[in-house]
Design an enzyme around this catalytic site. Structure first.
Site, PDB file in Angstrom:
ATOM      1  N   LYS A 306     -21.315  32.046 -20.255  1.00 30.37           N
ATOM      2  CA  LYS A 306     -21.069  31.968 -21.693  1.00 30.37           C
ATOM      3  C   LYS A 306     -21.569  33.206 -22.422  1.00 30.37           C
ATOM      4  CE  LYS A 306     -22.136  30.711 -26.085  1.00 30.37           C
ATOM      5  NZ  LYS A 306     -23.253  31.131 -26.964  1.00 30.37           N
ATOM      6  N   ASP A 325     -19.040  27.113 -25.764  1.00 33.18           N
ATOM      7  CA  ASP A 325     -20.233  26.325 -26.037  1.00 33.18           C
ATOM      8  C   ASP A 325     -19.777  24.928 -26.446  1.00 33.18           C
ATOM      9  OD1 ASP A 325     -19.235  26.653 -28.567  1.00 33.18           O
ATOM     10  OD2 ASP A 325     -20.882  27.899 -29.292  1.00 33.18           O
TER      11      ASP A 325
END
Length: 431
Positions: A306, A325
Protein backbone atom coordinates in the site's frame (compact mmCIF):
# COMPACT_ATOMS: atom_id res chain seq x y z
CA UNK A 1 22.59 14.95 26.04
CA UNK A 2 19.39 16.71 26.90
CA UNK A 3 16.52 14.28 26.11
CA UNK A 4 14.11 14.88 23.25
CA UNK A 5 10.66 15.97 24.30
CA UNK A 6 7.86 13.88 22.75
CA UNK A 7 6.69 15.55 19.60
CA UNK A 8 2.98 15.56 20.35
CA UNK A 9 3.46 16.86 23.87
CA UNK A 10 5.74 19.73 22.91
CA UNK A 11 4.18 21.08 19.74
CA UNK A 12 1.35 23.42 20.52
CA UNK A 13 -1.70 23.72 18.34
CA UNK A 14 -1.11 26.19 15.48
CA UNK A 15 -2.10 29.77 16.12
CA UNK A 16 -4.57 31.42 13.72
CA UNK A 17 -2.68 32.65 10.66
CA UNK A 18 -1.98 36.34 10.39
CA UNK A 19 -3.90 38.30 7.74
CA UNK A 20 -0.47 39.30 6.48
CA UNK A 21 0.65 35.71 6.13
CA UNK A 22 1.71 36.00 2.50
CA UNK A 23 5.20 37.07 3.52
CA UNK A 24 8.13 35.60 5.29
CA UNK A 25 8.56 37.13 8.72
CA UNK A 26 11.84 38.02 10.35
CA UNK A 27 12.17 36.23 13.63
CA UNK A 28 14.48 36.09 16.58
CA UNK A 29 16.02 32.66 16.67
CA UNK A 30 15.10 30.72 19.77
CA UNK A 31 17.22 28.14 21.49
CA UNK A 32 16.52 24.73 19.96
CA UNK A 33 14.81 22.18 22.21
CA UNK A 34 17.80 19.84 22.01
CA UNK A 35 21.44 20.21 22.77
CA UNK A 36 23.99 18.68 20.40
CA UNK A 37 24.86 15.11 21.41
CA UNK A 38 27.92 14.69 23.59
CA UNK A 39 29.36 12.35 20.98
CA UNK A 40 29.51 14.05 17.57
CA UNK A 41 27.32 12.51 14.90
CA UNK A 42 29.24 10.75 12.15
CA UNK A 43 30.11 13.01 9.27
CA UNK A 44 30.31 12.38 5.57
CA UNK A 45 33.09 13.81 3.41
CA UNK A 46 30.53 14.93 0.84
CA UNK A 47 28.19 16.51 3.38
CA UNK A 48 28.58 20.18 4.14
CA UNK A 49 27.82 21.16 7.74
CA UNK A 50 24.37 22.50 8.57
CA UNK A 51 23.91 26.24 8.21
CA UNK A 52 24.94 27.90 11.46
CA UNK A 53 21.99 29.50 13.18
CA UNK A 54 22.05 32.85 14.91
CA UNK A 55 22.22 31.38 18.40
CA UNK A 56 25.47 29.62 17.46
CA UNK A 57 24.40 25.96 17.41
CA UNK A 58 24.98 23.93 14.29
CA UNK A 59 22.76 21.06 15.45
CA UNK A 60 19.77 20.48 13.16
CA UNK A 61 16.51 21.54 14.76
CA UNK A 62 14.38 18.57 15.77
CA UNK A 63 11.32 20.53 16.84
CA UNK A 64 9.66 22.79 14.25
CA UNK A 65 8.77 26.14 15.76
CA UNK A 66 6.21 28.80 14.94
CA UNK A 67 7.44 32.33 14.32
CA UNK A 68 7.62 34.45 17.49
CA UNK A 69 7.55 37.86 15.84
CA UNK A 70 5.00 39.77 13.84
CA UNK A 71 5.11 39.26 10.06
CA UNK A 72 6.30 41.94 7.69
CA UNK A 73 3.89 43.97 5.62
CA UNK A 74 2.29 42.34 2.57
CA UNK A 75 4.57 41.90 -0.39
CA UNK A 76 3.95 44.04 -3.43
CA UNK A 77 1.17 42.65 -5.62
CA UNK A 78 3.65 42.43 -8.47
CA UNK A 79 5.33 39.51 -6.71
CA UNK A 80 2.36 37.30 -7.50
CA UNK A 81 2.69 35.63 -10.90
CA UNK A 82 0.00 33.82 -12.85
CA UNK A 83 0.17 30.15 -13.75
CA UNK A 84 -1.61 29.10 -16.95
CA UNK A 85 -4.13 27.00 -15.02
CA UNK A 86 -7.68 27.50 -13.75
CA UNK A 87 -9.48 26.02 -10.76
CA UNK A 88 -10.98 23.30 -12.96
CA UNK A 89 -7.44 22.07 -13.69
CA UNK A 90 -6.00 22.74 -10.22
CA UNK A 91 -8.06 23.15 -7.08
CA UNK A 92 -5.61 23.84 -4.26
CA UNK A 93 -8.01 22.61 -1.58
CA UNK A 94 -8.66 19.35 -3.46
CA UNK A 95 -4.96 18.73 -4.10
CA UNK A 96 -2.72 19.71 -1.17
CA UNK A 97 -4.68 18.60 1.95
CA UNK A 98 -5.90 15.27 0.55
CA UNK A 99 -3.30 12.87 1.91
CA UNK A 100 -0.77 12.78 -0.92
CA UNK A 101 1.66 15.29 0.62
CA UNK A 102 2.19 16.55 4.17
CA UNK A 103 4.51 19.52 3.58
CA UNK A 104 2.05 22.25 2.59
CA UNK A 105 0.43 24.59 5.10
CA UNK A 106 -2.59 26.84 4.83
CA UNK A 107 -0.88 30.14 5.70
CA UNK A 108 -3.97 32.20 4.96
CA UNK A 109 -7.59 31.14 4.31
CA UNK A 110 -6.96 31.37 0.56
CA UNK A 111 -3.25 30.45 0.39
CA UNK A 112 -1.19 27.30 0.62
CA UNK A 113 2.56 27.52 1.22
CA UNK A 114 5.09 24.77 0.64
CA UNK A 115 8.43 23.79 -0.80
CA UNK A 116 9.17 22.54 -4.31
CA UNK A 117 12.83 21.59 -4.56
CA UNK A 118 14.78 24.67 -3.35
CA UNK A 119 11.81 27.03 -3.81
CA UNK A 120 9.56 28.31 -1.01
CA UNK A 121 6.24 29.13 -2.65
CA UNK A 122 2.72 30.29 -1.87
CA UNK A 123 -0.18 29.53 -4.21
CA UNK A 124 -3.68 30.97 -4.25
CA UNK A 125 -6.69 31.33 -6.50
CA UNK A 126 -7.26 34.88 -7.71
CA UNK A 127 -10.02 36.62 -5.77
CA UNK A 128 -13.03 37.38 -7.92
CA UNK A 129 -11.65 35.59 -10.96
CA UNK A 130 -14.51 33.64 -12.63
CA UNK A 131 -12.23 30.77 -13.64
CA UNK A 132 -10.33 30.74 -10.35
CA UNK A 133 -6.91 31.08 -11.94
CA UNK A 134 -3.89 30.23 -9.81
CA UNK A 135 -1.09 32.62 -8.90
CA UNK A 136 2.18 31.87 -7.13
CA UNK A 137 4.68 33.85 -5.06
CA UNK A 138 8.34 32.91 -4.60
CA UNK A 139 9.41 33.83 -1.07
CA UNK A 140 13.13 33.06 -1.23
CA UNK A 141 13.78 35.38 -4.16
CA UNK A 142 17.37 34.25 -4.47
CA UNK A 143 16.14 30.71 -5.08
CA UNK A 144 16.02 31.00 -8.85
CA UNK A 145 14.68 32.71 -11.94
CA UNK A 146 10.99 32.92 -12.69
CA UNK A 147 11.28 30.53 -15.64
CA UNK A 148 13.02 27.90 -13.51
CA UNK A 149 10.38 28.24 -10.78
CA UNK A 150 7.59 27.88 -13.32
CA UNK A 151 9.18 24.75 -14.76
CA UNK A 152 9.59 23.23 -11.29
CA UNK A 153 5.96 24.02 -10.41
CA UNK A 154 4.63 22.64 -13.69
CA UNK A 155 6.53 19.40 -13.10
CA UNK A 156 5.48 19.10 -9.44
CA UNK A 157 1.82 19.82 -10.25
CA UNK A 158 1.76 17.42 -13.22
CA UNK A 159 0.40 20.20 -15.42
CA UNK A 160 1.15 18.20 -18.55
CA UNK A 161 -1.91 16.08 -17.75
CA UNK A 162 -5.27 17.58 -18.77
CA UNK A 163 -7.91 17.01 -16.11
CA UNK A 164 -10.69 18.04 -18.50
CA UNK A 165 -9.85 15.16 -20.84
CA UNK A 166 -9.43 12.65 -18.01
CA UNK A 167 -12.59 13.63 -16.17
CA UNK A 168 -14.62 13.45 -19.37
CA UNK A 169 -13.45 9.86 -19.94
CA UNK A 170 -13.89 8.88 -16.30
CA UNK A 171 -17.41 10.34 -16.16
CA UNK A 172 -18.41 8.35 -19.22
CA UNK A 173 -17.09 5.15 -17.66
CA UNK A 174 -18.55 5.45 -14.16
CA UNK A 175 -21.76 7.09 -12.85
CA UNK A 176 -20.28 7.67 -9.37
CA UNK A 177 -17.36 9.57 -10.88
CA UNK A 178 -19.79 11.58 -13.04
CA UNK A 179 -21.70 12.53 -9.86
CA UNK A 180 -18.53 13.72 -8.15
CA UNK A 181 -17.35 15.57 -11.26
CA UNK A 182 -20.50 17.67 -11.10
CA UNK A 183 -19.97 18.29 -7.40
CA UNK A 184 -16.27 19.23 -7.56
CA UNK A 185 -16.14 20.87 -11.00
CA UNK A 186 -12.61 19.53 -11.55
CA UNK A 187 -9.30 20.39 -9.97
CA UNK A 188 -8.35 17.31 -7.91
CA UNK A 189 -4.85 16.74 -9.27
CA UNK A 190 -2.24 14.06 -8.52
CA UNK A 191 1.19 15.53 -7.72
CA UNK A 192 4.57 14.46 -9.09
CA UNK A 193 6.70 14.74 -5.98
CA UNK A 194 10.42 14.25 -5.54
CA UNK A 195 10.76 10.50 -4.84
CA UNK A 196 13.04 10.63 -1.77
CA UNK A 197 10.73 13.15 -0.12
CA UNK A 198 7.70 11.03 -0.97
CA UNK A 199 9.21 7.84 0.47
CA UNK A 200 9.84 9.35 3.89
CA UNK A 201 6.50 11.11 4.05
CA UNK A 202 4.68 7.82 3.62
CA UNK A 203 6.95 5.99 6.04
CA UNK A 204 5.66 8.52 8.57
CA UNK A 205 2.04 7.89 7.54
CA UNK A 206 1.81 4.31 8.76
CA UNK A 207 -1.02 3.92 11.32
CA UNK A 208 -1.09 7.65 11.89
CA UNK A 209 -3.26 10.77 11.71
CA UNK A 210 -2.57 13.83 9.64
CA UNK A 211 -1.56 16.07 12.54
CA UNK A 212 1.16 13.70 13.72
CA UNK A 213 2.33 12.96 10.19
CA UNK A 214 2.80 16.66 9.45
CA UNK A 215 4.80 17.08 12.66
CA UNK A 216 7.00 14.06 11.94
CA UNK A 217 7.61 15.15 8.36
CA UNK A 218 8.38 18.62 9.73
CA UNK A 219 11.03 17.14 12.02
CA UNK A 220 12.66 15.28 9.11
CA UNK A 221 12.44 18.37 6.91
CA UNK A 222 14.18 20.48 9.57
CA UNK A 223 17.45 18.68 8.76
CA UNK A 224 17.37 20.37 5.35
CA UNK A 225 18.33 23.92 4.43
CA UNK A 226 16.18 26.55 6.14
CA UNK A 227 14.30 28.55 3.48
CA UNK A 228 12.16 30.96 5.47
CA UNK A 229 9.11 31.51 7.64
CA UNK A 230 5.64 32.19 6.22
CA UNK A 231 2.50 32.68 8.27
CA UNK A 232 4.35 31.54 11.37
CA UNK A 233 5.53 28.24 9.86
CA UNK A 234 9.17 27.42 9.20
CA UNK A 235 9.97 25.79 5.86
CA UNK A 236 13.03 23.78 4.81
CA UNK A 237 14.27 22.14 1.68
CA UNK A 238 13.86 18.40 2.16
CA UNK A 239 17.19 16.98 3.36
CA UNK A 240 19.43 14.74 1.31
CA UNK A 241 19.99 11.12 2.28
CA UNK A 242 23.42 12.13 3.53
CA UNK A 243 21.90 14.55 6.02
CA UNK A 244 19.22 12.05 7.05
CA UNK A 245 21.92 9.46 7.69
CA UNK A 246 23.11 11.57 10.64
CA UNK A 247 19.87 10.94 12.50
CA UNK A 248 19.74 7.97 14.87
CA UNK A 249 16.81 5.68 15.65
CA UNK A 250 16.96 6.71 19.31
CA UNK A 251 16.70 10.40 18.39
CA UNK A 252 13.61 9.76 16.31
CA UNK A 253 11.99 7.60 18.99
CA UNK A 254 12.55 10.31 21.57
CA UNK A 255 11.03 12.80 19.12
CA UNK A 256 7.81 10.77 19.01
CA UNK A 257 8.23 8.59 15.90
CA UNK A 258 7.68 5.31 17.75
CA UNK A 259 8.31 2.11 15.77
CA UNK A 260 8.57 4.16 12.55
CA UNK A 261 12.02 5.32 13.67
CA UNK A 262 13.65 2.00 12.80
CA UNK A 263 12.04 2.00 9.36
CA UNK A 264 13.20 5.54 8.58
CA UNK A 265 16.79 4.85 9.64
CA UNK A 266 16.75 1.50 7.84
CA UNK A 267 15.32 3.03 4.66
CA UNK A 268 18.05 5.68 4.62
CA UNK A 269 20.71 2.99 4.82
CA UNK A 270 19.01 0.80 2.23
CA UNK A 271 18.70 3.67 -0.23
CA UNK A 272 22.30 4.72 0.23
CA UNK A 273 23.35 1.16 -0.63
CA UNK A 274 21.41 1.13 -3.91
CA UNK A 275 23.42 1.25 -7.17
CA UNK A 276 24.20 4.86 -8.06
CA UNK A 277 22.76 6.12 -4.77
CA UNK A 278 19.21 6.22 -3.47
CA UNK A 279 17.95 9.32 -5.27
CA UNK A 280 19.15 8.06 -8.64
CA UNK A 281 17.79 4.57 -7.98
CA UNK A 282 14.34 5.90 -7.07
CA UNK A 283 14.23 8.16 -10.13
CA UNK A 284 15.11 5.18 -12.33
CA UNK A 285 11.93 3.41 -11.19
CA UNK A 286 9.89 5.88 -13.24
CA UNK A 287 10.85 3.92 -16.35
CA UNK A 288 9.74 0.49 -15.07
CA UNK A 289 6.43 -1.37 -15.10
CA UNK A 290 4.22 -0.96 -12.04
CA UNK A 291 4.75 -4.50 -10.70
CA UNK A 292 8.52 -4.00 -10.91
CA UNK A 293 8.23 -0.65 -9.12
CA UNK A 294 6.15 -2.12 -6.28
CA UNK A 295 8.56 -5.04 -5.85
CA UNK A 296 11.55 -2.69 -5.83
CA UNK A 297 10.02 -0.32 -3.28
CA UNK A 298 9.06 -3.22 -1.01
CA UNK A 299 12.77 -3.98 -0.55
CA UNK A 300 12.91 -0.86 1.65
CA UNK A 301 12.28 -1.30 5.39
CA UNK A 302 8.75 -0.37 6.39
CA UNK A 303 7.37 -0.31 2.83
CA UNK A 304 4.53 -2.70 2.01
CA UNK A 305 2.30 -2.83 -1.10
CA UNK A 306 0.00 0.00 0.00
CA UNK A 307 2.77 2.45 0.89
CA UNK A 308 4.62 1.41 -2.26
CA UNK A 309 1.52 2.18 -4.34
CA UNK A 310 1.29 5.65 -2.75
CA UNK A 311 4.93 6.36 -3.58
CA UNK A 312 4.48 5.01 -7.11
CA UNK A 313 1.38 7.10 -7.81
CA UNK A 314 2.49 10.35 -6.19
CA UNK A 315 6.12 10.48 -7.34
CA UNK A 316 7.05 7.78 -9.89
CA UNK A 317 4.69 8.37 -12.84
CA UNK A 318 2.75 5.16 -12.16
CA UNK A 319 -0.61 6.75 -12.91
CA UNK A 320 -2.53 3.49 -12.60
CA UNK A 321 -1.18 2.59 -9.15
CA UNK A 322 -4.01 2.05 -6.64
CA UNK A 323 -3.21 2.47 -2.92
CA UNK A 324 -5.82 0.23 -1.30
CA UNK A 325 -6.70 1.17 2.27
CA UNK A 326 -9.99 0.61 4.06
CA UNK A 327 -11.55 3.65 2.37
CA UNK A 328 -10.63 2.48 -1.12
CA UNK A 329 -11.75 -1.06 -0.24
CA UNK A 330 -15.15 0.34 0.76
CA UNK A 331 -15.34 2.33 -2.48
CA UNK A 332 -14.51 -0.78 -4.51
CA UNK A 333 -17.12 -2.97 -2.81
CA UNK A 334 -19.76 -0.27 -3.06
CA UNK A 335 -19.27 0.81 -6.68
CA UNK A 336 -16.98 -1.60 -8.56
CA UNK A 337 -17.21 -5.02 -6.89
CA UNK A 338 -20.50 -5.15 -4.93
CA UNK A 339 -20.34 -8.93 -4.82
CA UNK A 340 -17.48 -8.59 -2.32
CA UNK A 341 -19.35 -6.36 0.12
CA UNK A 342 -18.95 -7.60 3.67
CA UNK A 343 -15.84 -9.65 2.92
CA UNK A 344 -12.41 -9.12 4.44
CA UNK A 345 -9.60 -7.48 2.48
CA UNK A 346 -6.80 -9.97 1.77
CA UNK A 347 -3.59 -9.67 -0.29
CA UNK A 348 -5.30 -11.53 -3.15
CA UNK A 349 -8.30 -9.20 -3.09
CA UNK A 350 -5.94 -6.22 -2.86
CA UNK A 351 -4.71 -7.09 -6.33
CA UNK A 352 -8.26 -7.67 -7.56
CA UNK A 353 -9.27 -4.19 -6.42
CA UNK A 354 -6.34 -2.64 -8.29
CA UNK A 355 -7.24 -4.56 -11.44
CA UNK A 356 -10.89 -3.52 -11.16
CA UNK A 357 -9.94 0.17 -11.04
CA UNK A 358 -7.63 -0.19 -14.05
CA UNK A 359 -10.28 -2.12 -16.01
CA UNK A 360 -12.79 0.65 -15.35
CA UNK A 361 -10.61 3.77 -15.73
CA UNK A 362 -7.57 2.74 -17.76
CA UNK A 363 -3.97 3.97 -17.55
CA UNK A 364 -4.82 6.91 -15.26
CA UNK A 365 -6.89 4.82 -12.85
CA UNK A 366 -4.94 6.20 -9.88
CA UNK A 367 -6.21 9.70 -10.67
CA UNK A 368 -9.80 8.44 -10.77
CA UNK A 369 -9.33 6.56 -7.50
CA UNK A 370 -8.02 9.76 -5.91
CA UNK A 371 -11.24 11.61 -6.77
CA UNK A 372 -13.42 8.76 -5.53
CA UNK A 373 -11.39 8.71 -2.31
CA UNK A 374 -11.94 12.45 -1.76
CA UNK A 375 -15.63 11.98 -2.49
CA UNK A 376 -16.04 9.61 0.45
CA UNK A 377 -14.66 12.04 3.01
CA UNK A 378 -17.04 13.74 5.46
CA UNK A 379 -17.85 17.31 4.51
CA UNK A 380 -15.24 19.89 5.55
CA UNK A 381 -12.78 17.26 6.68
CA UNK A 382 -9.22 16.67 5.53
CA UNK A 383 -8.29 13.05 4.75
CA UNK A 384 -5.32 10.94 5.53
CA UNK A 385 -4.26 7.79 3.72
CA UNK A 386 -3.55 5.13 6.28
CA UNK A 387 -1.63 1.90 6.41
CA UNK A 388 -4.31 0.17 8.48
CA UNK A 389 -3.16 -3.04 10.06
CA UNK A 390 -3.62 -5.44 12.91
CA UNK A 391 -0.21 -6.80 13.78
CA UNK A 392 0.60 -10.12 15.39
CA UNK A 393 3.01 -10.55 18.29
CA UNK A 394 5.68 -11.93 16.04
CA UNK A 395 5.38 -9.04 13.58
CA UNK A 396 5.64 -6.03 15.84
CA UNK A 397 6.43 -4.66 19.26
CA UNK A 398 3.90 -3.47 21.81
CA UNK A 399 4.25 0.18 20.78
CA UNK A 400 3.33 -0.63 17.18
CA UNK A 401 0.25 -2.63 18.17
CA UNK A 402 -0.85 0.08 20.59
CA UNK A 403 -0.56 2.82 17.95
CA UNK A 404 -2.48 0.66 15.50
CA UNK A 405 -5.40 0.57 17.92
CA UNK A 406 -5.20 4.25 18.82
CA UNK A 407 -4.58 5.87 15.44
CA UNK A 408 -6.75 3.93 13.00
CA UNK A 409 -8.62 6.06 10.50
CA UNK A 410 -8.38 9.49 12.05
CA UNK A 411 -8.95 12.66 10.05
CA UNK A 412 -8.29 16.28 10.80
CA UNK A 413 -11.02 18.91 10.60
CA UNK A 414 -10.41 22.39 9.23
CA UNK A 415 -10.21 23.86 12.74
CA UNK A 416 -7.32 21.54 13.60
CA UNK A 417 -9.17 19.07 15.80
CA UNK A 418 -8.76 15.35 15.28
CA UNK A 419 -11.92 13.35 14.69
CA UNK A 420 -12.16 9.57 14.70
CA UNK A 421 -14.22 8.16 11.85
CA UNK A 422 -13.80 4.45 12.48
CA UNK A 423 -13.90 2.24 15.54
CA UNK A 424 -10.29 1.31 16.22
CA UNK A 425 -11.41 -1.97 17.75
CA UNK A 426 -12.49 -3.29 14.35
CA UNK A 427 -10.09 -5.81 12.81
CA UNK A 428 -8.11 -4.98 9.70
CA UNK A 429 -5.83 -7.07 7.57
CA UNK A 430 -2.15 -6.28 7.26
CA UNK A 431 -1.39 -5.65 3.60
Amino acid sequence: MRPFQPLLATLAAPKPPSPLAGNMSKRRRVKPPLQPPSTPLPSSPSLSPPTKRKHGSTAPRLKPQRSLSAPLADAASGEWELLPVSRSELSLSLTFPTGQTFRWRRTDPSRFTGVVGPYLLSLRHLDGDPSGRVAFMLHNSDGGRSAAVRDALADYLNLGVSLADLWSRFSGADPRFAELAGQFDGGARVLRQEPVECVFQFLCSSNNNIGRIEKMVGVLSSFGEYLGTVGGFEFHEFPSLERLSLVTEQQLREAGFGYRAKYIVGAVRALQAKPGGGAEWLASLRGLELDEVIDALCTLPGVGPKVAACIALFSLDQHHAIPVDTHVWQIATRYLMPELAGTRLTPKLYRSVSEAFVAKFGEYAGWAQNVLFIGELPSQKVPIRLEVATLSKTESGDDEKRETKIAVANILSDDGSITRVEDASQPFTKL
